[in-house]
Scaffold this motif. Structure first.
Motif, PDB file in Angstrom:
ATOM      1  N   GLU A 177      17.329   3.531  -0.124  1.00  0.00           N
ATOM      2  CA  GLU A 177      18.115   2.646  -0.960  1.00  0.00           C
ATOM      3  C   GLU A 177      18.585   1.452  -0.131  1.00  0.00           C
ATOM      4  O   GLU A 177      18.597   1.487   1.100  1.00  0.00           O
ATOM      5  CB  GLU A 177      19.318   3.371  -1.548  1.00  0.00           C
ATOM      6  N   GLY A 178      18.945   0.391  -0.825  1.00  0.00           N
ATOM      7  CA  GLY A 178      19.452  -0.794  -0.142  1.00  0.00           C
ATOM      8  C   GLY A 178      18.344  -1.637   0.463  1.00  0.00           C
ATOM      9  O   GLY A 178      17.221  -1.703  -0.046  1.00  0.00           O
ATOM     10  N   PHE A 179      18.660  -2.252   1.590  1.00  0.00           N
ATOM     11  CA  PHE A 179      17.764  -3.208   2.245  1.00  0.00           C
ATOM     12  C   PHE A 179      16.858  -2.522   3.256  1.00  0.00           C
ATOM     13  O   PHE A 179      17.288  -1.636   3.986  1.00  0.00           O
ATOM     14  CB  PHE A 179      18.602  -4.288   2.940  1.00  0.00           C
ATOM     15  N   SER A 180      15.589  -2.950   3.282  1.00  0.00           N
ATOM     16  CA  SER A 180      14.656  -2.503   4.325  1.00  0.00           C
ATOM     17  C   SER A 180      13.595  -3.573   4.519  1.00  0.00           C
ATOM     18  O   SER A 180      13.134  -4.180   3.555  1.00  0.00           O
ATOM     19  CB  SER A 180      14.003  -1.162   3.959  1.00  0.00           C
ATOM     20  N   PRO A 181      13.178  -3.840   5.760  1.00  0.00           N
ATOM     21  CA  PRO A 181      12.197  -4.896   6.031  1.00  0.00           C
ATOM     22  C   PRO A 181      10.762  -4.490   5.681  1.00  0.00           C
ATOM     23  O   PRO A 181      10.422  -3.306   5.625  1.00  0.00           O
ATOM     24  CB  PRO A 181      12.336  -5.137   7.545  1.00  0.00           C
ATOM     25  N   LYS A 182       9.952  -5.525   5.458  1.00  0.00           N
ATOM     26  CA  LYS A 182       8.518  -5.356   5.259  1.00  0.00           C
ATOM     27  C   LYS A 182       7.788  -6.454   6.024  1.00  0.00           C
ATOM     28  O   LYS A 182       8.203  -7.616   5.992  1.00  0.00           O
ATOM     29  CB  LYS A 182       8.156  -5.448   3.770  1.00  0.00           C
ATOM     30  N   VAL A 183       6.711  -6.089   6.721  1.00  0.00           N
ATOM     31  CA  VAL A 183       5.905  -7.072   7.441  1.00  0.00           C
ATOM     32  C   VAL A 183       4.436  -6.865   7.080  1.00  0.00           C
ATOM     33  O   VAL A 183       4.021  -5.755   6.725  1.00  0.00           O
ATOM     34  CB  VAL A 183       6.088  -6.975   8.973  1.00  0.00           C
ATOM     35  N   MET A 184       3.663  -7.942   7.183  1.00  0.00           N
ATOM     36  CA  MET A 184       2.254  -7.865   6.803  1.00  0.00           C
ATOM     37  C   MET A 184       1.454  -8.934   7.533  1.00  0.00           C
ATOM     38  O   MET A 184       1.959 -10.018   7.836  1.00  0.00           O
ATOM     39  CB  MET A 184       2.104  -8.067   5.293  1.00  0.00           C
ATOM     40  N   VAL A 185       0.196  -8.619   7.789  1.00  0.00           N
ATOM     41  CA  VAL A 185      -0.783  -9.584   8.281  1.00  0.00           C
ATOM     42  C   VAL A 185      -1.878  -9.684   7.227  1.00  0.00           C
ATOM     43  O   VAL A 185      -2.425  -8.664   6.781  1.00  0.00           O
ATOM     44  CB  VAL A 185      -1.381  -9.160   9.636  1.00  0.00           C
ATOM     45  N   GLY A 193     -21.686 -18.917  -1.292  1.00  0.00           N
ATOM     46  CA  GLY A 193     -22.081 -18.259  -2.535  1.00  0.00           C
ATOM     47  C   GLY A 193     -20.923 -17.769  -3.372  1.00  0.00           C
ATOM     48  O   GLY A 193     -21.117 -17.000  -4.312  1.00  0.00           O
ATOM     49  N   GLY A 194     -19.683 -18.201  -3.043  1.00  0.00           N
ATOM     50  CA  GLY A 194     -18.538 -17.817  -3.849  1.00  0.00           C
ATOM     51  C   GLY A 194     -17.937 -16.471  -3.521  1.00  0.00           C
ATOM     52  O   GLY A 194     -17.167 -15.930  -4.313  1.00  0.00           O
ATOM     53  N   TRP A 195     -18.258 -15.894  -2.338  1.00  0.00           N
ATOM     54  CA  TRP A 195     -17.699 -14.610  -1.939  1.00  0.00           C
ATOM     55  C   TRP A 195     -16.457 -14.828  -1.074  1.00  0.00           C
ATOM     56  O   TRP A 195     -16.459 -15.658  -0.161  1.00  0.00           O
ATOM     57  CB  TRP A 195     -18.712 -13.800  -1.145  1.00  0.00           C
ATOM     58  N   VAL A 196     -15.399 -14.075  -1.356  1.00  0.00           N
ATOM     59  CA  VAL A 196     -14.156 -14.153  -0.585  1.00  0.00           C
ATOM     60  C   VAL A 196     -13.698 -12.738  -0.242  1.00  0.00           C
ATOM     61  O   VAL A 196     -13.646 -11.865  -1.109  1.00  0.00           O
ATOM     62  CB  VAL A 196     -13.046 -14.883  -1.365  1.00  0.00           C
ATOM     63  N   LEU A 197     -13.385 -12.527   1.038  1.00  0.00           N
ATOM     64  CA  LEU A 197     -12.915 -11.226   1.508  1.00  0.00           C
ATOM     65  C   LEU A 197     -11.484 -11.376   2.011  1.00  0.00           C
ATOM     66  O   LEU A 197     -11.208 -12.186   2.894  1.00  0.00           O
ATOM     67  CB  LEU A 197     -13.808 -10.699   2.633  1.00  0.00           C
ATOM     68  N   VAL A 198     -10.565 -10.591   1.440  1.00  0.00           N
ATOM     69  CA  VAL A 198      -9.159 -10.613   1.828  1.00  0.00           C
ATOM     70  C   VAL A 198      -8.765  -9.229   2.328  1.00  0.00           C
ATOM     71  O   VAL A 198      -9.085  -8.215   1.696  1.00  0.00           O
ATOM     72  CB  VAL A 198      -8.255 -11.019   0.645  1.00  0.00           C
ATOM     73  N   THR A 199      -8.056  -9.202   3.458  1.00  0.00           N
ATOM     74  CA  THR A 199      -7.583  -7.946   4.037  1.00  0.00           C
ATOM     75  C   THR A 199      -6.088  -8.044   4.318  1.00  0.00           C
ATOM     76  O   THR A 199      -5.629  -9.036   4.884  1.00  0.00           O
ATOM     77  CB  THR A 199      -8.322  -7.621   5.345  1.00  0.00           C
ATOM     78  N   ASN A 200      -5.340  -7.029   3.894  1.00  0.00           N
ATOM     79  CA  ASN A 200      -3.909  -6.941   4.180  1.00  0.00           C
ATOM     80  C   ASN A 200      -3.619  -5.662   4.947  1.00  0.00           C
ATOM     81  O   ASN A 200      -4.120  -4.590   4.590  1.00  0.00           O
ATOM     82  CB  ASN A 200      -3.081  -6.915   2.894  1.00  0.00           C
ATOM     83  N   ILE A 201      -2.801  -5.773   5.986  1.00  0.00           N
ATOM     84  CA  ILE A 201      -2.284  -4.608   6.705  1.00  0.00           C
ATOM     85  C   ILE A 201      -0.771  -4.756   6.750  1.00  0.00           C
ATOM     86  O   ILE A 201      -0.256  -5.763   7.242  1.00  0.00           O
ATOM     87  CB  ILE A 201      -2.862  -4.520   8.125  1.00  0.00           C
ATOM     88  N   SER A 202      -0.051  -3.764   6.218  1.00  0.00           N
ATOM     89  CA  SER A 202       1.398  -3.913   6.100  1.00  0.00           C
ATOM     90  C   SER A 202       2.135  -2.644   6.501  1.00  0.00           C
ATOM     91  O   SER A 202       1.594  -1.530   6.442  1.00  0.00           O
ATOM     92  CB  SER A 202       1.781  -4.284   4.664  1.00  0.00           C
ATOM     93  N   LYS A 203       3.386  -2.854   6.891  1.00  0.00           N
ATOM     94  CA  LYS A 203       4.329  -1.764   7.169  1.00  0.00           C
ATOM     95  C   LYS A 203       5.533  -2.010   6.276  1.00  0.00           C
ATOM     96  O   LYS A 203       6.185  -3.051   6.360  1.00  0.00           O
ATOM     97  CB  LYS A 203       4.730  -1.781   8.641  1.00  0.00           C
ATOM     98  N   ASP A 204       5.824  -1.033   5.404  1.00  0.00           N
ATOM     99  CA  ASP A 204       6.829  -1.241   4.361  1.00  0.00           C
ATOM    100  C   ASP A 204       8.018  -0.310   4.559  1.00  0.00           C
ATOM    101  O   ASP A 204       7.892   0.787   5.099  1.00  0.00           O
ATOM    102  CB  ASP A 204       6.196  -0.987   2.991  1.00  0.00           C
TER     103      ASP A 204
END
Length: 323
Positions: A177-185, A193-204
């Motif tokens: 409950e309350g406040f907690s940080p989150k970070v992500m790269v 040819g219109g292809w896009v690759l997205v990658t997320n790595i996060s700690k929540d």
């Protein structure tokens, strides 16, 4: 529609393959997946992204079911710099929890935010910036679609945010409950040819007893100026909940500022099984203005040059009017 299909083709080509700047002529939405692109919406651009959904969960060993609906949303704004974006993101859900562990079936109505986060994202590396060699070849369709080894180098952004969880939330772990940080790269590759690759790595929810680690990998393909399809995998790992989710769907570009989308989410286990259908939209309020480049030819500069030339000519003459 204001833009012709041919015009939209070149706009999308510039926006999805080059990304020479944060701002693009066409809306830059994170939907229909849940990953976050490396690029921001652009300075002085406000964007709303929302997606109502229906969900069904069944936990076979614990003999419970969840059936309901909800909506995920994001409000994004490009602030100060092209690379900087501030955002508010969240998911609100209303459902019925059915417990079948006894002969008397127990039903309970639940509603709350599954998550609510305020944060900021900053692009720290843009391999496409000032890339003169990557300009589209308007004479060769095949040249534009040819693979470039440089495209393996991704754009990289970092994100930091704050979660706000209410007390006794049925969707969070006990004691969270309350406040907690989150970070992500976040990384993003724009392929030919219109292809896009997205990658997320996060700690929540960092610092809580049930902090989780997540990864998201999204692959999208635009096969014409208005239609995009995507596939996505999301991994979640914590002591409270772990899962591998899969999403498939598509988006339709209604206009340069408005996008519609849909997605299907499911997993392959029964602890619990998850099935969800999502319909969403993204709308952009575009107040962006390109920075003016002073090349010395503006009206104010011309007036200054005239005054300076007049003064110089006056100083070149002697008092008697001779040179």
């Amino acid at each position: 529609m204001i833009f012709t299909k041919k015009a939209l083709f070149f706009i999308v080509l510039l926006a999805t393959q080059l990304c020479l700047a944060q701002y693009t002529e066409v809306i830059n939405s994170n939907r229909p997946g849940v990953s976050r692109a490396a690029f921001s919406v652009g300075t002085n651009v406000a964007q709303i992204e929302v997606g109502p959904y229906i969900i069904k969960e069944e936990h076979t060993p614990l003999r419970y079911e969840v059936s309901g609906f909800g909506a995920d949303f994001a409000i994004r704004y490009g602030l100060l710099f092209e690379e900087l974006e501030i955002n508010v993101e969240g998911t609100y859900q209303n459902d019925t929890f059915t417990d079948r562990r006894s002969t008397i079936v127990d039903e309970a109505s639940r509603s709350n935010f599954r998550n609510f986060t305020i944060g900021a994202k900053y692009l720290v590396y843009d391999p496409y910036k000032n890339a003169e060699d990557d300009k589209p070849n308007i004479y060769s369709y095949h040249a534009n679609r040819a693979f470039k080894w440089k495209s393996l180098i991704p754009a990289v952004a970092v994100y930091a945010g704050a979660n706000f969880d209410s007390k006794n939330n049925p969707y969070t772990a006990p004691g969270v409950e309350g406040f907690s940080p989150k970070v992500m790269v976040a990384t993003q590759n724009n392929f030919a040819g219109g292809w896009v690759l997205v990658t997320n790595i996060s700690k929540d929810r960092i610092g809580t007893d049930f902090s989780d680690f997540q990864y998201i990998i999204t692959l999208t393909h635009s096969f014409n100026p208005q239609w995009v399809v995507f596939g996505e995998t999301q991994g979640i790992k914590s002591d409270f909940y772990a899962d591998n989710l899969f999403r498939f769907g598509g988006a339709y570009l209604w206009s340069k500022d408005f996008q519609l989308d849909t997605a299907l989410t499911f997993n392959t286990k029964d602890t619990p099984s998850v099935f969800s259908v999502n319909f969403g939209m993204s709308y952009r309020f575009d107040f962006h203005k390109d920075k003016e480049i002073d090349n010395g030819n503006s009206g104010n500069n011309r007036k200054k040059r005239k005054k300076k030339d007049k003064k110089k000519r006056t100083e070149d003459f002697n008092d008697d009017g001779s040179l």
